[in-house]
Design a protein around this motif. Sequence first.
Motif, PDB file in Angstrom:
ATOM      1  N   PRO A 124       9.499 -26.275 -30.229  1.00  0.00           N
ATOM      2  CA  PRO A 124       9.619 -26.179 -28.773  1.00  0.00           C
ATOM      3  C   PRO A 124      10.010 -24.773 -28.355  1.00  0.00           C
ATOM      4  O   PRO A 124      10.609 -24.030 -29.134  1.00  0.00           O
ATOM      5  CB  PRO A 124      10.748 -27.155 -28.430  1.00  0.00           C
ATOM      6  CG  PRO A 124      11.054 -27.911 -29.668  1.00  0.00           C
ATOM      7  CD  PRO A 124      10.504 -27.147 -30.818  1.00  0.00           C
ATOM      8  N   SER A 125       9.683 -24.405 -27.123  1.00  0.00           N
ATOM      9  CA  SER A 125      10.106 -23.093 -26.633  1.00  0.00           C
ATOM     10  C   SER A 125      11.615 -23.076 -26.405  1.00  0.00           C
ATOM     11  O   SER A 125      12.266 -22.055 -26.637  1.00  0.00           O
ATOM     12  CB  SER A 125       9.370 -22.719 -25.347  1.00  0.00           C
ATOM     13  OG  SER A 125       9.690 -23.622 -24.311  1.00  0.00           O
ATOM     14  N   THR A 156       4.509 -39.238 -28.803  1.00  0.00           N
ATOM     15  CA  THR A 156       3.177 -39.329 -28.214  1.00  0.00           C
ATOM     16  C   THR A 156       2.826 -38.054 -27.463  1.00  0.00           C
ATOM     17  O   THR A 156       1.698 -37.897 -27.018  1.00  0.00           O
ATOM     18  CB  THR A 156       3.073 -40.539 -27.257  1.00  0.00           C
ATOM     19  OG1 THR A 156       4.078 -40.414 -26.255  1.00  0.00           O
ATOM     20  CG2 THR A 156       3.266 -41.842 -28.027  1.00  0.00           C
ATOM     21  N   THR A 157       3.794 -37.156 -27.320  1.00  0.00           N
ATOM     22  CA  THR A 157       3.589 -35.877 -26.660  1.00  0.00           C
ATOM     23  C   THR A 157       3.875 -34.771 -27.661  1.00  0.00           C
ATOM     24  O   THR A 157       4.853 -34.842 -28.400  1.00  0.00           O
ATOM     25  CB  THR A 157       4.544 -35.724 -25.452  1.00  0.00           C
ATOM     26  OG1 THR A 157       4.278 -36.773 -24.522  1.00  0.00           O
ATOM     27  CG2 THR A 157       4.375 -34.387 -24.764  1.00  0.00           C
ATOM     28  N   ASP A 158       3.014 -33.764 -27.700  1.00  0.00           N
ATOM     29  CA  ASP A 158       3.250 -32.591 -28.544  1.00  0.00           C
ATOM     30  C   ASP A 158       4.388 -31.788 -27.920  1.00  0.00           C
ATOM     31  O   ASP A 158       4.302 -31.368 -26.769  1.00  0.00           O
ATOM     32  CB  ASP A 158       1.975 -31.755 -28.622  1.00  0.00           C
ATOM     33  CG  ASP A 158       2.108 -30.544 -29.536  1.00  0.00           C
ATOM     34  OD1 ASP A 158       3.210 -30.288 -30.065  1.00  0.00           O
ATOM     35  OD2 ASP A 158       1.088 -29.851 -29.722  1.00  0.00           O
ATOM     36  N   LEU A 159       5.448 -31.595 -28.668  1.00  0.00           N
ATOM     37  CA  LEU A 159       6.618 -30.892 -28.142  1.00  0.00           C
ATOM     38  C   LEU A 159       6.581 -29.386 -28.387  1.00  0.00           C
ATOM     39  O   LEU A 159       7.492 -28.675 -27.964  1.00  0.00           O
ATOM     40  CB  LEU A 159       7.899 -31.485 -28.744  1.00  0.00           C
ATOM     41  CG  LEU A 159       8.108 -32.981 -28.542  1.00  0.00           C
ATOM     42  CD1 LEU A 159       9.420 -33.432 -29.172  1.00  0.00           C
ATOM     43  CD2 LEU A 159       8.062 -33.353 -27.077  1.00  0.00           C
ATOM     44  N   SER A 160       5.542 -28.902 -29.055  1.00  0.00           N
ATOM     45  CA  SER A 160       5.433 -27.464 -29.311  1.00  0.00           C
ATOM     46  C   SER A 160       5.300 -26.706 -27.997  1.00  0.00           C
ATOM     47  O   SER A 160       4.565 -27.128 -27.090  1.00  0.00           O
ATOM     48  CB  SER A 160       4.224 -27.168 -30.200  1.00  0.00           C
ATOM     49  OG  SER A 160       4.419 -27.753 -31.470  1.00  0.00           O
ATOM     50  N   ASP A 182       6.478 -27.988 -15.413  1.00  0.00           N
ATOM     51  CA  ASP A 182       5.211 -27.915 -16.141  1.00  0.00           C
ATOM     52  C   ASP A 182       5.321 -28.252 -17.626  1.00  0.00           C
ATOM     53  O   ASP A 182       4.497 -28.979 -18.154  1.00  0.00           O
ATOM     54  CB  ASP A 182       4.576 -26.531 -15.987  1.00  0.00           C
ATOM     55  CG  ASP A 182       4.105 -26.270 -14.567  1.00  0.00           C
ATOM     56  OD1 ASP A 182       4.021 -27.246 -13.785  1.00  0.00           O
ATOM     57  OD2 ASP A 182       3.841 -25.110 -14.243  1.00  0.00           O
ATOM     58  N   ASN A 183       6.285 -27.714 -18.322  1.00  0.00           N
ATOM     59  CA  ASN A 183       6.397 -27.926 -19.763  1.00  0.00           C
ATOM     60  C   ASN A 183       7.643 -28.715 -20.146  1.00  0.00           C
ATOM     61  O   ASN A 183       8.112 -28.643 -21.271  1.00  0.00           O
ATOM     62  CB  ASN A 183       6.412 -26.580 -20.500  1.00  0.00           C
ATOM     63  CG  ASN A 183       5.053 -25.939 -20.506  1.00  0.00           C
ATOM     64  OD1 ASN A 183       4.048 -26.612 -20.735  1.00  0.00           O
ATOM     65  ND2 ASN A 183       5.006 -24.653 -20.235  1.00  0.00           N
ATOM     66  N   LEU A 184       8.163 -29.485 -19.206  1.00  0.00           N
ATOM     67  CA  LEU A 184       9.399 -30.219 -19.414  1.00  0.00           C
ATOM     68  C   LEU A 184       9.131 -31.585 -20.037  1.00  0.00           C
ATOM     69  O   LEU A 184       8.258 -32.320 -19.585  1.00  0.00           O
ATOM     70  CB  LEU A 184      10.106 -30.386 -18.066  1.00  0.00           C
ATOM     71  CG  LEU A 184      11.543 -30.832 -18.047  1.00  0.00           C
ATOM     72  CD1 LEU A 184      12.442 -29.841 -18.789  1.00  0.00           C
ATOM     73  CD2 LEU A 184      12.019 -30.980 -16.611  1.00  0.00           C
TER      74      LEU A 184
END
Length: 179
Positions: free
Chosen positions: A126-127, A92-96, A31-33
């Motif tokens: 990032p997490s 292009t992707t938010d990494l937060s 999901d968040n990878l």
Amino acid sequence: MNQRILMDQAALSRTLKRIAHEILERNRTTDNLVLVGIKTRGVYLARALAGKIEEIEGVQIPVQELDISFYRDDLTHKDDLVDPKVGEVRFTTDLSNKVVVIVDDVLYTGRTVRAAMDAILDEFRPSHIQLAELIDRGHRELPIRADFVGKNIPTSQTERVMVQVAEVDGTNQVLLVAE
């Protein structure tokens, strides 16, 4: 110059598939990878890993490219970066709040990985940040360890590990070059 093949195309493909499985097992969800490939060959390895993950899970993982030239602390020592072209880091992707897997070809001193983390952390939180390396050749100067390693290759300082990818070099293989 003496060289020998450490991994041929088939071995490289098997290794990337194993790393993809390890990434999935460690993270339990996609999901968040996000995979972040370090230019140049790390980008192609990240894309290959994303392809393997899609084969396994049926899910497309975002792949981002990262040029860390500006973040290197040893620019004056790098012959190939005498006059570096410094560009803005763009994602292009938010990494937060994402699980970011940095992907690179060879882990050596650890300075490239530190520079990649600096570039990511300048913009995002990032997490988790994990590291996937095709080859770990030792000789660390910084306390950095990969989470996912394709192969550990003990080397001398006079040897080089050359990862070749078809998109850049016309072939997929890993060579050990003694100079």
